[in-house]
Design a protein around this motif. Sequence first.
Motif, PDB file in Angstrom:
ATOM      1  N   LYS A   1       0.581 -35.579 -39.545  1.00 59.69           N
ATOM      2  CA  LYS A   1       0.678 -36.529 -40.529  1.00 59.69           C
ATOM      3  C   LYS A   1       1.706 -36.651 -41.269  1.00 59.69           C
ATOM      4  CE  LYS A   1      -3.968 -36.728 -40.143  1.00 59.69           C
ATOM      5  NZ  LYS A   1      -4.569 -38.236 -39.829  1.00 59.69           N
ATOM      6  N   GLN A   2       2.902 -36.048 -40.589  1.00 59.34           N
ATOM      7  CA  GLN A   2       4.310 -35.970 -41.265  1.00 59.34           C
ATOM      8  C   GLN A   2       4.379 -36.048 -42.954  1.00 59.34           C
ATOM      9  OE1 GLN A   2       7.182 -36.778 -39.548  1.00 59.34           O
ATOM     10  NE2 GLN A   2       5.707 -35.461 -38.217  1.00 59.34           N
ATOM     11  N   ILE A   3       3.465 -34.717 -43.256  1.00 59.72           N
ATOM     12  CA  ILE A   3       3.724 -34.473 -44.643  1.00 59.72           C
ATOM     13  C   ILE A   3       4.074 -32.963 -44.881  1.00 59.72           C
ATOM     14  CG2 ILE A   3       1.600 -35.942 -45.399  1.00 59.72           C
ATOM     15  CD1 ILE A   3      -0.091 -33.597 -44.849  1.00 59.72           C
ATOM     16  N   SER A   4       4.629 -32.789 -46.079  1.00 60.83           N
ATOM     17  CA  SER A   4       5.340 -31.635 -46.365  1.00 60.83           C
ATOM     18  C   SER A   4       4.687 -30.511 -46.931  1.00 60.83           C
ATOM     19  CB  SER A   4       6.576 -31.851 -47.443  1.00 60.83           C
ATOM     20  OG  SER A   4       6.077 -32.421 -48.615  1.00 60.83           O
ATOM     21  N   GLY A   5       3.196 -30.741 -47.224  1.00 63.80           N
ATOM     22  CA  GLY A   5       2.348 -29.855 -48.051  1.00 63.80           C
ATOM     23  C   GLY A   5       0.829 -30.296 -48.110  1.00 63.80           C
ATOM     24  N   VAL A   6      -0.223 -29.470 -48.279  1.00 59.03           N
ATOM     25  CA  VAL A   6      -1.307 -29.777 -48.492  1.00 59.03           C
ATOM     26  C   VAL A   6      -2.015 -28.929 -49.519  1.00 59.03           C
ATOM     27  CG1 VAL A   6      -1.587 -30.707 -46.308  1.00 59.03           C
ATOM     28  CG2 VAL A   6      -2.348 -28.309 -46.770  1.00 59.03           C
ATOM     29  N   PRO A   7      -3.040 -29.279 -50.340  1.00 60.70           N
ATOM     30  CA  PRO A   7      -3.659 -28.861 -51.144  1.00 60.70           C
ATOM     31  C   PRO A   7      -4.647 -27.804 -50.308  1.00 60.70           C
ATOM     32  CG  PRO A   7      -4.135 -31.044 -51.702  1.00 60.70           C
ATOM     33  CD  PRO A   7      -3.179 -31.006 -50.296  1.00 60.70           C
ATOM     34  N   VAL A   8      -5.084 -26.754 -50.601  1.00 58.56           N
ATOM     35  CA  VAL A   8      -5.984 -25.800 -50.151  1.00 58.56           C
ATOM     36  C   VAL A   8      -7.279 -25.597 -51.035  1.00 58.56           C
ATOM     37  CG1 VAL A   8      -6.596 -23.360 -49.352  1.00 58.56           C
ATOM     38  CG2 VAL A   8      -4.203 -24.387 -49.019  1.00 58.56           C
ATOM     39  N   VAL A   9      -8.416 -25.974 -50.526  1.00 52.08           N
ATOM     40  CA  VAL A   9      -9.659 -25.882 -51.427  1.00 52.08           C
ATOM     41  C   VAL A   9     -10.610 -24.697 -50.841  1.00 52.08           C
ATOM     42  CG1 VAL A   9      -9.452 -28.352 -52.002  1.00 52.08           C
ATOM     43  CG2 VAL A   9     -10.686 -27.699 -49.863  1.00 52.08           C
ATOM     44  N   ASP A  10     -11.437 -24.510 -51.912  1.00 57.13           N
ATOM     45  CA  ASP A  10     -12.317 -23.512 -51.432  1.00 57.13           C
ATOM     46  C   ASP A  10     -13.716 -24.034 -51.110  1.00 57.13           C
ATOM     47  OD1 ASP A  10     -13.474 -24.127 -53.749  1.00 57.13           O
ATOM     48  OD2 ASP A  10     -13.178 -22.350 -54.963  1.00 57.13           O
ATOM     49  N   GLU A  11     -14.748 -23.095 -50.762  1.00 56.37           N
ATOM     50  CA  GLU A  11     -16.036 -23.594 -50.221  1.00 56.37           C
ATOM     51  C   GLU A  11     -16.738 -24.727 -51.243  1.00 56.37           C
ATOM     52  OE1 GLU A  11     -15.558 -20.531 -50.825  1.00 56.37           O
ATOM     53  OE2 GLU A  11     -14.713 -20.085 -48.772  1.00 56.37           O
ATOM     54  N   GLN A  12     -16.453 -24.675 -52.386  1.00 57.51           N
ATOM     55  CA  GLN A  12     -16.657 -25.561 -53.358  1.00 57.51           C
ATOM     56  C   GLN A  12     -15.723 -26.958 -53.521  1.00 57.51           C
ATOM     57  OE1 GLN A  12     -16.579 -22.250 -54.451  1.00 57.51           O
ATOM     58  NE2 GLN A  12     -18.743 -21.852 -53.466  1.00 57.51           N
ATOM     59  N   GLU A  13     -14.913 -26.893 -52.693  1.00 60.39           N
ATOM     60  CA  GLU A  13     -13.874 -28.085 -52.727  1.00 60.39           C
ATOM     61  C   GLU A  13     -13.217 -27.921 -53.957  1.00 60.39           C
ATOM     62  OE1 GLU A  13     -15.232 -31.898 -51.435  1.00 60.39           O
ATOM     63  OE2 GLU A  13     -15.728 -30.834 -49.318  1.00 60.39           O
TER      64      GLU A  13
END
Length: 83
Positions: free
Chosen positions: A32-44
């Motif tokens: 995706k040519q991105i530098s980071g991502v949010p990480v979410v739990d089971e409930q988003e």
Amino acid sequence: MYLTAGEIMSRPVICVKSDTSVRNLMDLLNEKQISGVPVVDEQEDLVVVISITDLLSLSIGSSVDFGISDFHTSPPMDGLSLA
């Protein structure tokens, strides 16, 4: 001119679950040519944001077949997703 975060962010938001392997995360960032991502739990709910800098802190010679939750470097961000 003042920009807001919403004006410069990528859309749609790409996020991963906390059980995503580091290898899969690296593949996603590259694809995706991105530098980071949010990480979410089971409930988003937002747990943390992982960046390339976090990944660079890993030893290249180590196994990368563990989950993201094994190396969070930032404190939980309770309520950030409500901002």
